[in-house]
Design a protein around this motif. Sequence first.
Motif, short mmCIF file in Angstrom:
data_model
loop_
_atom_site.label_atom_id
_atom_site.label_comp_id
_atom_site.label_asym_id
_atom_site.label_seq_id
_atom_site.Cartn_x
_atom_site.Cartn_y
_atom_site.Cartn_z
N UNK A 115 3.58 58.88 71.88
CA UNK A 115 5.02 59.03 72.04
C UNK A 115 5.40 60.46 72.40
N UNK A 116 4.54 61.41 72.07
CA UNK A 116 4.80 62.80 72.45
C UNK A 116 4.66 63.00 73.95
N UNK A 117 3.78 62.20 74.58
CA UNK A 117 3.47 62.37 76.01
C UNK A 117 4.16 61.36 76.90
N UNK A 118 4.35 60.14 76.42
CA UNK A 118 4.76 59.01 77.25
C UNK A 118 6.23 58.66 76.99
N UNK A 119 7.11 58.86 77.97
CA UNK A 119 8.53 58.60 77.74
C UNK A 119 8.84 57.13 77.45
N UNK A 120 8.05 56.20 78.00
CA UNK A 120 8.30 54.78 77.73
C UNK A 120 7.98 54.42 76.29
N UNK A 121 6.87 54.92 75.76
CA UNK A 121 6.52 54.67 74.36
C UNK A 121 7.53 55.36 73.45
N UNK A 122 7.90 56.57 73.81
CA UNK A 122 8.90 57.29 73.01
C UNK A 122 10.22 56.53 72.98
N UNK A 123 10.63 55.97 74.12
CA UNK A 123 11.89 55.22 74.18
C UNK A 123 11.82 53.94 73.35
N UNK A 124 10.66 53.27 73.36
CA UNK A 124 10.51 52.05 72.57
C UNK A 124 10.64 52.34 71.08
N UNK A 125 10.02 53.42 70.64
CA UNK A 125 10.12 53.79 69.22
C UNK A 125 11.56 54.14 68.86
N UNK A 142 7.26 68.53 67.91
CA UNK A 142 8.26 69.48 68.38
C UNK A 142 8.24 69.64 69.90
N UNK A 143 9.41 69.49 70.50
CA UNK A 143 9.59 69.76 71.92
C UNK A 143 8.99 68.75 72.87
N UNK A 144 8.73 67.52 72.42
CA UNK A 144 8.04 66.54 73.26
C UNK A 144 8.95 65.38 73.64
N UNK A 145 8.37 64.41 74.36
CA UNK A 145 9.10 63.22 74.79
C UNK A 145 9.67 62.45 73.61
N UNK A 146 9.00 62.49 72.49
CA UNK A 146 9.49 61.79 71.29
C UNK A 146 10.89 62.26 70.91
N UNK A 147 11.06 63.57 70.89
CA UNK A 147 12.37 64.14 70.53
C UNK A 147 13.40 63.85 71.62
N UNK A 148 13.01 63.97 72.88
CA UNK A 148 13.94 63.71 73.98
C UNK A 148 14.46 62.28 73.93
N UNK A 149 13.56 61.32 73.67
CA UNK A 149 13.96 59.91 73.62
C UNK A 149 14.89 59.65 72.43
N UNK A 150 14.60 60.27 71.31
CA UNK A 150 15.46 60.10 70.14
C UNK A 150 16.85 60.68 70.39
N UNK A 151 16.90 61.84 71.02
CA UNK A 151 18.19 62.44 71.37
C UNK A 151 18.97 61.51 72.31
N UNK A 152 18.27 60.95 73.29
CA UNK A 152 18.94 60.06 74.25
C UNK A 152 19.48 58.81 73.57
N UNK A 157 17.22 63.99 64.75
CA UNK A 157 15.82 64.28 64.96
C UNK A 157 15.34 65.39 64.03
N UNK A 158 14.02 65.50 63.93
CA UNK A 158 13.38 66.63 63.27
C UNK A 158 12.17 67.01 64.11
N UNK A 159 12.15 68.25 64.58
CA UNK A 159 11.01 68.77 65.32
C UNK A 159 9.90 69.10 64.32
N UNK A 160 8.77 68.42 64.46
CA UNK A 160 7.69 68.58 63.49
C UNK A 160 6.59 69.49 64.03
N UNK A 161 6.08 70.33 63.13
CA UNK A 161 4.91 71.16 63.42
C UNK A 161 3.87 70.90 62.33
N UNK A 162 2.64 71.29 62.60
CA UNK A 162 1.53 70.93 61.71
C UNK A 162 0.85 72.18 61.15
N UNK A 163 0.62 72.13 59.85
CA UNK A 163 -0.02 73.26 59.19
C UNK A 163 -1.49 73.37 59.53
#
Length: 252
Positions: A115-125, A142-152, A157-163
């Motif tokens: 979902x971070x890379x694929x706008x269609x999967x991000x939109x489905x979620x 953070x900053x990926x297609x997942x966030x863009x699709x959720x905004x749309x 949203x919450x931009x996630x980063x990993x420790x």
Amino acid sequence: MASRIDFNCDLGEGCGDDAAIMPWITSANIACGAHAGDDATIRETLRFCREHGVTVGAHPGYADRAHFGRREMSLPHHELIALVREQIARMAAFAREQGLTLRHVKPHGALYNQSARDPDIAAAIAEAVHGHDPSLRLVGMSGTQSILAADAAGLRTAHEVFAERGYGADGCLLPRGVPGAVLDAEAAIDQALTFAQRGEVAYRGSEAGGTLRLQADTLCLHGDRDDAADLARTLHAALTAAGVRIRSLESR
């Protein structure tokens, strides 16, 4: 510089010490029974959330327990929506049973990375989340297609980063098995502090040497690490000592 950050962990997967992790986090992403977990682990994890005041999230993934949801799959759009929405509904029902409210959704494993890379999967979620409850927050890389699709879709949203996962130059996580993909405790603490204090991360792998700027709303620790409980405690202490307030997204 981030003065506050949410601290989340993927739990209820039957492979970590959830009880020992729970006191140190503010949000839990609970496996919904597809890639891992079952009725008993869901109920137990929700009880821990209630005891420690931890915000409840659903952690839907591919129904592929043999590969722990980490094998990429290709599903028709309507099947993917149904897969995610059914898991969200299941977690929401269990949360109500425990007197809790589901607050967010974070996809798991391969589904998350795709979902971070694929706008269609991000939109489905995003469609699945919105269709269940448009007030839910979608947690995405953070900053990926997942966030863009959720905004749309009009979702919070919450931009996630990993420790404790290494990043490539494209801002995505390095695949597991690649050198630098999984960080030791010392490197994880340094990376978490850099995210919280500067919104930056040094990328690794074959193009190591540069830095990326990424919005850091919530910091993730994977609960299936052998040292997850100790690392959760240490990360909490390090962030607090650095003056970063650890607060749930819902408290903002």
